[in-house]
Design a protein around this motif. Structure first.
Motif, PDB file in Angstrom:
ATOM      1  N   MET A   1       0.824  -1.185   0.000  1.00 25.46           N
ATOM      2  CA  MET A   1       0.000   0.000   0.000  1.00 25.46           C
ATOM      3  C   MET A   1       0.875   1.258   0.000  1.00 25.46           C
ATOM      4  N   ASP A   2       0.442   2.259  -0.738  1.00 29.25           N
ATOM      5  CA  ASP A   2       1.201   3.507  -0.852  1.00 29.25           C
ATOM      6  C   ASP A   2       1.242   4.282   0.456  1.00 29.25           C
ATOM      7  N   TRP A   3       0.127   4.322   1.166  1.00 31.12           N
ATOM      8  CA  TRP A   3       0.095   5.097   2.406  1.00 31.12           C
ATOM      9  C   TRP A   3       1.004   4.473   3.458  1.00 31.12           C
ATOM     10  N   GLU A   4       1.130   3.133   3.450  1.00 35.27           N
ATOM     11  CA  GLU A   4       2.022   2.478   4.415  1.00 35.27           C
ATOM     12  C   GLU A   4       3.488   2.806   4.123  1.00 35.27           C
ATOM     13  N   LYS A   5       3.826   2.830   2.850  1.00 31.62           N
ATOM     14  CA  LYS A   5       5.192   3.161   2.471  1.00 31.62           C
ATOM     15  C   LYS A   5       5.527   4.606   2.861  1.00 31.62           C
ATOM     16  N   GLU A   6       4.605   5.526   2.617  1.00 30.15           N
ATOM     17  CA  GLU A   6       4.802   6.931   2.994  1.00 30.15           C
ATOM     18  C   GLU A   6       4.906   7.079   4.510  1.00 30.15           C
ATOM     19  N   PHE A   7       4.058   6.359   5.235  1.00 27.72           N
ATOM     20  CA  PHE A   7       4.085   6.398   6.696  1.00 27.72           C
ATOM     21  C   PHE A   7       5.435   5.896   7.216  1.00 27.72           C
ATOM     22  N   ASN A   8       5.911   4.768   6.694  1.00 29.30           N
ATOM     23  CA  ASN A   8       7.204   4.221   7.119  1.00 29.30           C
ATOM     24  C   ASN A   8       8.351   5.170   6.783  1.00 29.30           C
TER      25      ASN A   8
END
Length: 58
Positions: free
Chosen positions: A1-8
């Protein structure tokens, strides 16, 4: 997921800064020695250090 990558990515940026700060703090030789002046002068010494710190940034 894109939002998970951005969050990390955001978390890792914060962690990097904190870890670098801790590593830098550990290298300061002054932190490896005891306070060498009489203990009753500790409050004055800390006040002077804080004052000089804020003077530097003003």
């Amino acid at each position: 997921m894109d939002w998970e990558k951005e969050f990390n990515t955001q978390i890792n940026r914060i962690r990097y800064v904190i870890e670098q700060t801790i590593a830098n703090f550990k290298t300061w030789r002054i932190m490896h020695t005891d306070y060498r002046r009489p203990l009753d002068t500790f409050k004055q010494t800390i006040s002077a250090v804080v004052g000089l710190h804020f003077y530097r940034f003003s």
